[in-house]
Enzyme design. Structure first.
Site, mmCIF file in Angstrom:
data_model
loop_
_atom_site.group_PDB
_atom_site.id
_atom_site.type_symbol
_atom_site.label_atom_id
_atom_site.label_comp_id
_atom_site.label_asym_id
_atom_site.label_seq_id
_atom_site.Cartn_x
_atom_site.Cartn_y
_atom_site.Cartn_z
ATOM 1 N N GLU A 162 -3.588 -9.590 3.920
ATOM 2 C CA GLU A 162 -4.407 -9.261 5.097
ATOM 3 C C GLU A 162 -5.512 -10.269 5.411
ATOM 4 O O GLU A 162 -5.739 -10.591 6.569
ATOM 5 C CB GLU A 162 -5.037 -7.866 4.931
ATOM 6 C CG GLU A 162 -4.061 -6.722 5.141
ATOM 7 C CD GLU A 162 -3.376 -6.275 3.867
ATOM 8 O OE1 GLU A 162 -3.381 -7.039 2.874
ATOM 9 O OE2 GLU A 162 -2.816 -5.166 3.860
ATOM 10 N N GLU A 190 0.827 -1.219 0.000
ATOM 11 C CA GLU A 190 0.000 0.000 0.000
ATOM 12 C C GLU A 190 0.859 1.266 0.000
ATOM 13 O O GLU A 190 0.494 2.273 -0.617
ATOM 14 C CB GLU A 190 -0.938 -0.025 1.216
ATOM 15 C CG GLU A 190 -1.986 -1.122 1.102
ATOM 16 C CD GLU A 190 -2.726 -1.370 2.403
ATOM 17 O OE1 GLU A 190 -2.083 -1.801 3.388
ATOM 18 O OE2 GLU A 190 -3.937 -1.136 2.449
#
Ligand code: CO8
Length: 259
Positions: free
Chosen positions: A133, A113
């Site tokens: 995640e 990210e």
């Protein structure tokens, strides 16, 4: 130059290299590290024209947010932690100078990210990208669901996020997640070479171009085109526009003064 616990900063010829350094956790992002990044980005030296972000060591860019810090969080604390990281990454995205991610190894979770929040991504052939995640019971929380879909397309984003599959640099290049892949020993040289190409150009024009690309992306076509026309017009109010065009017409090199 200000000293930080988790950041190493190097400034040469208007190019700043920010190295994220948390060696015990493969440069995972803990909240103190994020606070330091926020402080650094909020007080950026005025003469920097390009920022390069990389990770310390040969193995990892950033191996995600710090899992040991996140493990005990409740919903409210989780939201706050996610928002803190997202705000730092938004600062990177909207910084008035180009930001190059030099991805030297693992770029997982918050590391992927972070790379996505940068304007340009260059990777070492040994780099690995992924959003693991859901395997930890969470979703990407530093704006990965938003930016991965924007940069690599919704199909790629959904596959990578739902499966938690990590991809190597060559696949990241193929799906448009990175701009170029280099041998590890060439990565920083290439990042600096690209930075210097950018530094040679009119700084205000580069800044306006970044602003246009960012702002216009989510606008309807007519509004986006009108936005660009306004910014194009503003270029003609700068001294650098006269400098650049005069240099071309008189067959000389342009020396921009950022005015
Ligand atoms: N957080 C904390 N510690 C980490 C992390 C991390 N993300 N990644 C690695 N470490 C630590 C390991 O625990 C290990 O510590 P120790 O030596 O004390 O055991 C050390 O770094 C070295 O790691 P490994 O021994 O595991 O090294 P390997 O070469 O075997 O494996 C990997 C490297 C594949 C990178 C592996 O470490 C790994 O899978 N790391 C976790 C990657 C990951 O899942 N990242 C995503 C985290 S979640 C996230 O980023 C969400 C972002 C949004 C947050 C929103 C907040 C609400």
């Amino acid at each position: 130059m200000k000293e930080y616990e988790f950041l190493k900063i190097d400034l040469a010829e208007q190019v700043c290299t920010l190295t994220i350094s948390a060696p015990k956790s493969l440069n995972a992002l803990n909240s103190n590290l994020l606070k330091e990044m926020d402080d650094f980005l909020s007080n950026l030296y005025p003469d920097i024209r390009v920022l390069i972000i990389t990770g310390d060591g040969e193995k990892s860019f950033v191996a995600g947010a710090d899992i040991s810090e996140m493990q005990p969080l409740n919903a409210e604390e989780g939201e706050r932690f996610g928002a803190a990281g997202a705000s730092v990454f938004r600062k990177i995205e909207t910084l008035p100078i180009p930001v190059i991610a030099a991805v030297n190894g693992f770029a997982l979770g918050g590391g992927c990210e972070l790379a996505l929040a940068c304007d340009i991504r260059l990777a070492a052939s040994t780099a690995k990208f992924g959003q693991p995640e859901v395997g930890l019971g969470i979703i990407p929380g530093f704006s990965g669901t938003y930016r991965l879909a924007k940069i690599a397309g919704m199909g790629v984003a959904k596959e990578l996020i739902f499966s938690a599959r990590a991809i190597k640099a060559d696949e990241a290049l193929r799906v448009g997640l990175v701009n170029a892949v280099y041998e590890p020993e060439e990565l920083m040289k290439e990042a600096i070479r690209l930075a210097h190409r950018i530094v040679k150009n009119a700084p205000i024009a580069v800044r306006y171009a970044k602003e246009c690309i960012n702002e216009e992306y989510d606008l309807p076509a007519d509004e986006a085109i009108a936005y660009e026309s306004r910014m194009f017009g503003k270029c003609f109010a700068t001294k650098d526009q006269k400098t650049g065009m005069t240099a071309f017409l008189t067959k000389q090199d342009a020396h921009f003064t950022n005015e």
